[in-house]
Write an enzyme that holds these catalytic residues in place. Sequence first.
Site, PDB file in Angstrom:
ATOM      1  N   LEU A 592       0.829  -1.221   0.000  1.00  0.00           N
ATOM      2  CA  LEU A 592       0.000   0.000   0.000  1.00  0.00           C
ATOM      3  C   LEU A 592       0.852   1.254   0.000  1.00  0.00           C
ATOM      4  O   LEU A 592       0.457   2.295  -0.505  1.00  0.00           O
ATOM      5  CB  LEU A 592      -0.884   0.025   1.255  1.00  0.00           C
ATOM      6  CG  LEU A 592      -1.954  -1.048   1.365  1.00  0.00           C
ATOM      7  CD1 LEU A 592      -2.594  -1.012   2.733  1.00  0.00           C
ATOM      8  CD2 LEU A 592      -3.010  -0.822   0.297  1.00  0.00           C
ATOM      9  N   GLU A 594       4.881   3.115   1.505  1.00  0.00           N
ATOM     10  CA  GLU A 594       6.241   2.929   1.984  1.00  0.00           C
ATOM     11  C   GLU A 594       6.641   4.108   2.839  1.00  0.00           C
ATOM     12  O   GLU A 594       6.401   5.255   2.480  1.00  0.00           O
ATOM     13  CB  GLU A 594       7.150   2.835   0.768  1.00  0.00           C
ATOM     14  CG  GLU A 594       8.547   2.472   1.112  1.00  0.00           C
ATOM     15  CD  GLU A 594       9.341   2.165  -0.144  1.00  0.00           C
ATOM     16  OE1 GLU A 594       8.807   2.323  -1.242  1.00  0.00           O
ATOM     17  OE2 GLU A 594      10.509   1.792   0.012  1.00  0.00           O
ATOM     18  N   GLY A 595       7.235   3.839   3.968  1.00  0.00           N
ATOM     19  CA  GLY A 595       7.792   4.900   4.804  1.00  0.00           C
ATOM     20  C   GLY A 595       9.296   4.788   4.764  1.00  0.00           C
ATOM     21  O   GLY A 595       9.840   3.906   4.089  1.00  0.00           O
ATOM     22  N   PHE A 597      11.231   3.797   7.016  1.00  0.00           N
ATOM     23  CA  PHE A 597      11.784   2.660   7.730  1.00  0.00           C
ATOM     24  C   PHE A 597      10.991   1.381   7.534  1.00  0.00           C
ATOM     25  O   PHE A 597      11.143   0.440   8.273  1.00  0.00           O
ATOM     26  CB  PHE A 597      11.905   2.996   9.211  1.00  0.00           C
ATOM     27  CG  PHE A 597      12.890   4.080   9.432  1.00  0.00           C
ATOM     28  CD1 PHE A 597      14.237   3.827   9.349  1.00  0.00           C
ATOM     29  CD2 PHE A 597      12.478   5.372   9.653  1.00  0.00           C
ATOM     30  CE1 PHE A 597      15.164   4.841   9.491  1.00  0.00           C
ATOM     31  CE2 PHE A 597      13.397   6.390   9.815  1.00  0.00           C
ATOM     32  CZ  PHE A 597      14.753   6.122   9.733  1.00  0.00           C
ATOM     33  N   GLY A 598      10.117   1.356   6.554  1.00  0.00           N
ATOM     34  CA  GLY A 598       9.382   0.126   6.348  1.00  0.00           C
ATOM     35  C   GLY A 598       8.312   0.283   5.293  1.00  0.00           C
ATOM     36  O   GLY A 598       8.252   1.294   4.607  1.00  0.00           O
ATOM     37  N   GLU A 599       7.486  -0.732   5.215  1.00  0.00           N
ATOM     38  CA  GLU A 599       6.453  -0.736   4.181  1.00  0.00           C
ATOM     39  C   GLU A 599       5.091  -1.014   4.816  1.00  0.00           C
ATOM     40  O   GLU A 599       5.018  -1.536   5.917  1.00  0.00           O
ATOM     41  CB  GLU A 599       6.766  -1.833   3.168  1.00  0.00           C
ATOM     42  CG  GLU A 599       8.034  -1.572   2.402  1.00  0.00           C
ATOM     43  CD  GLU A 599       8.417  -2.676   1.431  1.00  0.00           C
ATOM     44  OE1 GLU A 599       9.288  -2.446   0.606  1.00  0.00           O
ATOM     45  OE2 GLU A 599       7.829  -3.784   1.518  1.00  0.00           O
ATOM     46  N   LYS A 631       1.866  -2.820   8.869  1.00  0.00           N
ATOM     47  CA  LYS A 631       3.026  -1.932   8.729  1.00  0.00           C
ATOM     48  C   LYS A 631       4.250  -2.680   9.242  1.00  0.00           C
ATOM     49  O   LYS A 631       4.237  -3.172  10.368  1.00  0.00           O
ATOM     50  CB  LYS A 631       2.764  -0.677   9.552  1.00  0.00           C
ATOM     51  CG  LYS A 631       3.800   0.393   9.398  1.00  0.00           C
ATOM     52  CD  LYS A 631       3.261   1.679   9.970  1.00  0.00           C
ATOM     53  CE  LYS A 631       4.280   2.785   9.924  1.00  0.00           C
ATOM     54  NZ  LYS A 631       3.730   4.050  10.359  1.00  0.00           N
ATOM     55  N   ASP A 741       2.776  16.038  13.976  1.00  0.00           N
ATOM     56  CA  ASP A 741       2.969  15.902  12.533  1.00  0.00           C
ATOM     57  C   ASP A 741       1.623  15.805  11.825  1.00  0.00           C
ATOM     58  O   ASP A 741       1.432  14.979  10.932  1.00  0.00           O
ATOM     59  CB  ASP A 741       3.840  14.675  12.242  1.00  0.00           C
ATOM     60  CG  ASP A 741       4.391  14.685  10.823  1.00  0.00           C
ATOM     61  OD1 ASP A 741       4.316  15.741  10.163  1.00  0.00           O
ATOM     62  OD2 ASP A 741       4.890  13.643  10.372  1.00  0.00           O
TER      63      ASP A 741
HETATM   64  P1  AMP Z   1       3.142   5.167   6.704  1.00  0.00           P
HETATM   65  O1  AMP Z   1       4.481   4.527   6.588  1.00  0.00           O
HETATM   66  O2  AMP Z   1       2.358   4.754   7.882  1.00  0.00           O
HETATM   67  O3  AMP Z   1       3.220   6.645   6.616  1.00  0.00           O
HETATM   68  O4  AMP Z   1       2.288   4.686   5.430  1.00  0.00           O
HETATM   69  C1  AMP Z   1       2.724   4.895   4.101  1.00  0.00           C
HETATM   70  C2  AMP Z   1       1.529   4.864   3.163  1.00  0.00           C
HETATM   71  O5  AMP Z   1       0.847   3.612   3.266  1.00  0.00           O
HETATM   72  C3  AMP Z   1       0.469   5.926   3.468  1.00  0.00           C
HETATM   73  O6  AMP Z   1       0.766   7.143   2.845  1.00  0.00           O
HETATM   74  C4  AMP Z   1      -0.803   5.275   2.922  1.00  0.00           C
HETATM   75  O7  AMP Z   1      -0.938   5.548   1.535  1.00  0.00           O
HETATM   76  C5  AMP Z   1      -0.566   3.777   3.113  1.00  0.00           C
HETATM   77  N1  AMP Z   1      -1.210   3.306   4.364  1.00  0.00           N
HETATM   78  C6  AMP Z   1      -0.703   3.323   5.604  1.00  0.00           C
HETATM   79  N2  AMP Z   1      -1.564   2.805   6.512  1.00  0.00           N
HETATM   80  C7  AMP Z   1      -2.659   2.444   5.813  1.00  0.00           C
HETATM   81  C8  AMP Z   1      -3.913   1.838   6.175  1.00  0.00           C
HETATM   82  N3  AMP Z   1      -4.186   1.521   7.432  1.00  0.00           N
HETATM   83  N4  AMP Z   1      -4.807   1.603   5.200  1.00  0.00           N
HETATM   84  C9  AMP Z   1      -4.528   1.929   3.912  1.00  0.00           C
HETATM   85  N5  AMP Z   1      -3.370   2.493   3.493  1.00  0.00           N
HETATM   86  C10 AMP Z   1      -2.439   2.757   4.429  1.00  0.00           C
END
Ligand code: AMP
Length: 887
Positions: A592, A594-595, A597-599, A631, A741
């Site tokens: 979905l 990517e951050g 430090f992970g996906e 995550k 944030d």
């Molecule tokens: P994050 O690393 O938590 O910032 O997530 C990176 C990306 O993953 C976000 O910008 C969303 O597009 C997607 N994402 C994160 N959490 C969710 C979730 N619970 N449901 C759907 N998409 C998500």
Amino acid sequence: MEFKVIRLFVLFVATAKAQVNPEVCRYPLGMTGGQIQDEDISASSYWSESTAAKFGRQLLFHFYFSVSLCGQISLPERSSHCFYLFFFRLDIGGGDGAWCPDIMSEPHGLKEYLQVDLRSLHFITLVGTQGRHADGMGNEFAQRYRIKYSRDGSNWVSWQDRKGQQVIEGNRNAYDVVLKDLEPPIIARYVRFMPVTDHSMIVCMRVELYGCEWLDGLVSYNIPDGQQMIYRDLEVSFNDSVYDGASAEGLTKGLGQLTDGTWGLDDFLHSHIYGVWPGYDYVGWSNRTFPKGYVEMIFDFDHVRNFTSMKVHSSNMFSRGVRVFRQVTCFFRSDSEWEPGPVTFRPTPDRVSQRARFVTVTLGDRTAKTIKCRFHFNDVWMLFSEVAFQSGSAVYNTSIGPGKHPKNTLPVDDPTHKVDDSNTRILIGCLVAIIAILSAIIVIMLWRQVWQKMLEKASRRLLDDDLTARLAIQNRAFSFRHSSLSSDSGSTSNSTYERIYPLCADYQEPSRLIRKLPEFANSTENLKSSSLCTAATASGSDGAPHYAEADIISLQESSDSSITAVNMSPFTGTDPAMREFPREKLSFKEKLGEGQFGEVHLCEAEGMQDFLDEDLSTEEISKSPLLVAVKTLREDANKNARNDFLKEIRIMSRLRDPNIVRLLAVCVDTDLLWMITEYMENGDLNQFLCNLRLNEAPDEDKPEQEEEKGDSISYIKLISMAVQIASGMKYLASLNFVHRDLATRNCLVGKNYTIRIADFGMSRNLYKGDYYRIQGRAVLPIRWMSWESILLGKFTMASDVWAFGVTLWEILTLCKEQPYSQLSDEQVIENTGEFFRDKGKQVYLPKPPCCPDTVYNDLMLTCWRRNAKQRPSFQEMHAQLQESMSA
Ligand code: AMP
């Protein structure tokens, strides 16, 4: 000797890792320091001898310094620990203090230029300009300018930013340095600064270039035009959008995205760069248009070199028909003929990981000035974002012709290139003196701190005991597990890689600041109650910073931060969200996001129902398997990232609100840390809105279903989203939890425009451009931060309110541009200074076209009031927004 060592080091680095990192490649190239000689600075014209080209060197140095700013801030007691902006001026120039063209000689003044010859190719990432100050005698500066560059001195290219804009905003006064990030960077030997002015105004300039030497030696590449992919109705363009050569039947004689130092993300639909189209980072081709099964690229170099390897950054998203090339065959040419015996390389196919990667192609020390490589398809698509070459130093200097400057040598190797190091010596002397003074100040400060600590130790212990006790009573909802306290000890604050807490020690330790506040210093009773950052400051008082997160963590668990020291027992407690979920019951469906430090992956979770709280919607959870978002933390994540991940889990496990994303369970039984949250079908709010346009028609004109199907959204829907965010924030505020944030990128969108606030971990790759890196050690979302968060490191509910104002602005502009998009990061920080000075010079975000005056004036603007106490609370804003919906 010294230079030789540096050169050896540079060559070693060049051989070991040639691809440029634009974040590091930002060294001043010698206008200021004198390494660029007077004879290498020329100009189309000059006003008088004393404003000739050689006086166009930038002279001002600036650093961050404490006393000046902290001294102005009216803290109850001036802090001696603050480190902030500081300016340092060093005038070593002569003449009349700048280069000033003879504008009158040229009617439009548009062709005048100051030219710098760097003597070899350089990767230039930043430029700085200044006006003519001349100790207060001058007042001429260039408000706008353009840049032209050339690699060979004959073909000149006009620089333009990623949106095609050529004119750069320059100076506003004659003394401040204005820095401009060159996005995309330039690879050139010659650079021209061209003031843009009408001839009524005399302009003068001093300049500096920042970057590093371009050791690849690549002067151009020829490739076929990049192509377009249609992915689920989305147009994904893989063209080389910053190519600076010719483009007729393919791209020739230029450099572009393959050498811009920006590597594509794993998911080619996303980009590091803000506001660009899907596929922006990559140049790519489909095998359908290459009947021979390969794409041919030709790379031309400055002179004959010994090539050890070539690195190709390539996507491997095989789930979308993209793979690393199957084979590459390279031919070499030193003169007119291609040599026999090409080199062929076959990378090991990777059918497991979809990560983008650098593929290193060994070139076997072949000698060439031109290399032709044929990359064979291994799937429908082949996408490259960067190509870099490693070549040995043996053949450096081979092409020096009579009367020519040697190409691609370091300036120190050029016998004709005498370095005038008198300025350098003065500079070094001054810097040594500054370092000595700063060291002395630091020693004195440390000495004071030690004493202060010793004196305060006893009272602090009392204070902390009190803090723990009160929180335990007042925040029952959090059901702290004090048992874990005993196993952990220490402080929580060694995580500096992302969230920095402040440059100022007072703000790192709220209790110390609180002791300094007069209103709390009067009585011990006051002192104790007010120091309850998480509980007792619910009034929203901006006197004491809220460090709810830190307090939640420090009070309920360990924090010494060593991952081995973190007791896992909290995860096996009674809190359902903290329960361990069997990994084997998760099946991965798709990535979905990517951050850093992970996906984040979409997964099916078998039997998740047993793990859910009763308050979750029964209709949804009755489905089995249940769709969830997982995550993950990268395996190679460092200790700080792991601790922050665990912190995020602990924080989320305690938050229960319809507008806060819910943690369902965790997988932390091994070193692979995963958190399972509810799945939000429409991803993050930023991307969601970015793809929509405003439905101008009143809501009644368009039935709901129609709107949902289409690509438009009504104003009312936008406001209803803002209401939900305000509601979630109201809940966080009731817990005295400071998010730090808040932004659309950190809100998720579910069915029926449901919004949930997420991201209690502040790590971003996709939105890298929203964060500002301070001296390589911390990243901050400065465009969403209040002035006091940026300047004082103070994060409170009121600073969350500020961020909410920016988030509301993003929503009402449908995230079509970044806040303050016309300002560089440095200008945003300057603007923050204006908010602090409050002399009416601060720039506010403008009213979005669809935003009613009342919402802008009575709500949005109030979030950005200088005095944090005068900003509205989330409760008030929630009510106000709800009211505006029914109005
Ligand atoms: P994050 O690393 O938590 O910032 O997530 C990176 C990306 O993953 C976000 O910008 C969303 O597009 C997607 N994402 C994160 N959490 C969710 C979730 N619970 N449901 C759907 N998409 C998500």
